[in-house]
Design a protein around this motif. Structure first.
Motif, PDB file in Angstrom:
ATOM      1  N   SER A   1     -44.768 -57.433 -64.207  1.00  0.00           N
ATOM      2  CA  SER A   1     -44.730 -58.764 -64.815  1.00  0.00           C
ATOM      3  C   SER A   1     -44.307 -58.641 -66.264  1.00  0.00           C
ATOM      4  N   GLN A   2     -43.200 -59.248 -66.599  1.00  0.00           N
ATOM      5  CA  GLN A   2     -42.759 -59.249 -67.990  1.00  0.00           C
ATOM      6  C   GLN A   2     -43.747 -60.010 -68.866  1.00  0.00           C
ATOM      7  N   THR A   3     -44.315 -61.078 -68.325  1.00  0.00           N
ATOM      8  CA  THR A   3     -45.296 -61.848 -69.093  1.00  0.00           C
ATOM      9  C   THR A   3     -46.521 -60.995 -69.391  1.00  0.00           C
TER      10      THR A   3
ATOM     11  N   GLU B   1     -46.715 -57.739 -69.538  1.00  0.00           N
ATOM     12  CA  GLU B   1     -46.338 -56.702 -70.504  1.00  0.00           C
ATOM     13  C   GLU B   1     -46.210 -57.284 -71.910  1.00  0.00           C
ATOM     14  N   ARG B   2     -45.552 -58.409 -72.011  1.00  0.00           N
ATOM     15  CA  ARG B   2     -45.321 -59.040 -73.322  1.00  0.00           C
ATOM     16  C   ARG B   2     -46.634 -59.467 -73.981  1.00  0.00           C
ATOM     17  N   LYS B   3     -47.570 -59.972 -73.171  1.00  0.00           N
ATOM     18  CA  LYS B   3     -48.830 -60.496 -73.723  1.00  0.00           C
ATOM     19  C   LYS B   3     -49.976 -59.490 -73.661  1.00  0.00           C
TER      20      LYS B   3
END
Length: 102
Positions: free
Chosen positions: A15-17, A19-21
């Motif tokens: 999940s990019q979300t 990872e980003r958060k």
């Protein structure tokens, strides 16, 4: 960890979300078992028949569900759902094949 011949746990939990958060998206053993069943019974037969299956979303932890505006009661949060696409294949054709074969 392989969930089926062509699907990995990483593929179904990326999940990019998350990872980003900095959100943990680690499934429990029960969730992993559900993901295995999903891959063996649904995704793998579709891949075997149509070719490449691109998974855009699989397991979502409760924190990830909240971060993307999904419900924590979703089947994704139980490891029982995946959003995917077979590029170049009409979704209706895919749906009809899946209903008849898996």
């Amino acid at each position: 960890m392989k969930l089926s011949q062509n699907f990995s746990l990483r593929e179904l939990t990326k999940s990019q979300t998350a990872e980003r958060k900095g959100i943990s998206n680690e499934p429990s053993e029960e969730h992993i078992e559900n993901l295995k069943l999903l891959c063996i019974n649904i995704l793998q037969p579709i891949r075997d028949h149509f070719g490449i299956v691109s998974v855009s979303s699989g397991y979502r932890s409760p924190a990830l569900c909240e971060a993307i505006g999904s419900k924590i009661t979703s089947q994704h949060a139980r490891g029982q759902a995946a959003d995917f696409e077979c590029y170049g294949l009409d979704n209706k054709k895919l749906f009809n094949w899946a209903i008849a074969n898996v």
